[in-house]
Structure formats: C-alpha cells, structure tokens
Design a protein around this motif. Structure first.
Motif, PDB file in Angstrom:
ATOM      1  N   ARG A  26     -23.649 -25.324 -28.551  1.00  0.00           N
ATOM      2  CA  ARG A  26     -24.410 -25.807 -27.396  1.00  0.00           C
ATOM      3  C   ARG A  26     -25.905 -25.859 -27.708  1.00  0.00           C
ATOM      4  O   ARG A  26     -26.598 -26.799 -27.354  1.00  0.00           O
ATOM      5  N   THR A  27     -26.410 -24.853 -28.406  1.00  0.00           N
ATOM      6  CA  THR A  27     -27.829 -24.836 -28.775  1.00  0.00           C
ATOM      7  C   THR A  27     -28.153 -25.991 -29.714  1.00  0.00           C
ATOM      8  O   THR A  27     -29.178 -26.653 -29.565  1.00  0.00           O
ATOM      9  N   LEU A  28     -27.278 -26.240 -30.670  1.00  0.00           N
ATOM     10  CA  LEU A  28     -27.506 -27.352 -31.591  1.00  0.00           C
ATOM     11  C   LEU A  28     -27.471 -28.690 -30.862  1.00  0.00           C
ATOM     12  O   LEU A  28     -28.280 -29.578 -31.128  1.00  0.00           O
ATOM     13  N   THR A  33     -31.767 -34.665 -31.692  1.00  0.00           N
ATOM     14  CA  THR A  33     -32.529 -35.865 -31.359  1.00  0.00           C
ATOM     15  C   THR A  33     -31.614 -37.063 -31.159  1.00  0.00           C
ATOM     16  O   THR A  33     -32.091 -38.167 -30.936  1.00  0.00           O
ATOM     17  N   CYS A  34     -30.319 -36.852 -31.235  1.00  0.00           N
ATOM     18  CA  CYS A  34     -29.356 -37.926 -31.006  1.00  0.00           C
ATOM     19  C   CYS A  34     -29.324 -38.232 -29.505  1.00  0.00           C
ATOM     20  O   CYS A  34     -29.062 -37.354 -28.687  1.00  0.00           O
ATOM     21  N   LYS A  38     -27.615 -34.797 -26.101  1.00  0.00           N
ATOM     22  CA  LYS A  38     -28.384 -33.725 -25.476  1.00  0.00           C
ATOM     23  C   LYS A  38     -28.028 -33.592 -23.993  1.00  0.00           C
ATOM     24  O   LYS A  38     -27.891 -32.494 -23.471  1.00  0.00           O
ATOM     25  N   HIS A  39     -27.835 -34.715 -23.322  1.00  0.00           N
ATOM     26  CA  HIS A  39     -27.528 -34.696 -21.891  1.00  0.00           C
ATOM     27  C   HIS A  39     -26.105 -34.201 -21.615  1.00  0.00           C
ATOM     28  O   HIS A  39     -25.838 -33.669 -20.544  1.00  0.00           O
TER      29      HIS A  39
END
Length: 106
Positions: A26-28, A33-34, A38-39
């Motif tokens: 989850r942190t990664l 930046t993909c 992230k969302h």
C-alpha cells in the motif's frame, strides 16, 4: 572485496536481518508516480472512486497491450509493398538555375 585494513566483510546469512521499516504494498502504491494507481490504493478515497480508477487503469492497460501486440505482430510480419513503374518522356523542362557566388575574393 577487502576494506582498507585488508579485512573481508562477513556477509553470512545470520548477520543479515530484515529491516522492520520495509514499505508494504500500500505504501509503494500510494507513493508511485504511475497515474491512477495512487488513487486506487489511498485509504481516504471512497469505494466508488477506487472502482472508477481501477476500471480506468485496467482499460488503459488493456488498450496499451492490444496496441503493443498489434504493432509487434505487424513488425514481425515483415510487410513489403513494392510498386515500380518507369515512365519515359521525350523532352523535359529544366528549371532555371541561379548560382550565387558568396566568395568575397572574386
């Protein structure tokens, strides 16, 4: 691989310990930046928003793979298109040619 004093470092399995601060998945994903990923991994986002981003990322990845497979298939088919035709003309008009001497020493 000796250091300055001539000693070889000990890299035995017992000496290597796993760092407790290793980031989880989850942190990664939240720090990537993909776009879109992230969302999906954010804890604060609504489930509808996560599903929408998951659909968008999946569709984009699918279209990317279809395009790559199509282009790779076209590349490895080695298509050639050769069409040669010769036309002879009895007379040709040559364009006017102007030569400009840019040499300062004439």
């Amino acid at each position: 691989m000796a250091d300055k004093r001539g000693k070889v470092p000990d890299f035995s399995v017992e000496k290597i310990s796993r760092n407790d601060e290793t980031p989880d998945l989850r942190t990664l994903l939240t720090n990537t930046t993909c776009h879109g990923v992230k969302h999906i991994a954010e804890r604060d986002s609504h489930i509808f928003q996560k599903i929408l981003w998951l659909i968008c990322v999946t569709v984009a990845l699918g279209l990317f793979l279809v395009n790559v497979i199509s282009r790779a298939g076209n590349y490895f088919d080695y298509p050639t298109n050769v069409d040669v035709s010769v036309h002879y003309k009895e007379s040709m008009q040559f364009p006017a040619v102007t030569l400009c001497n840019l040499n300062n020493f004439r």
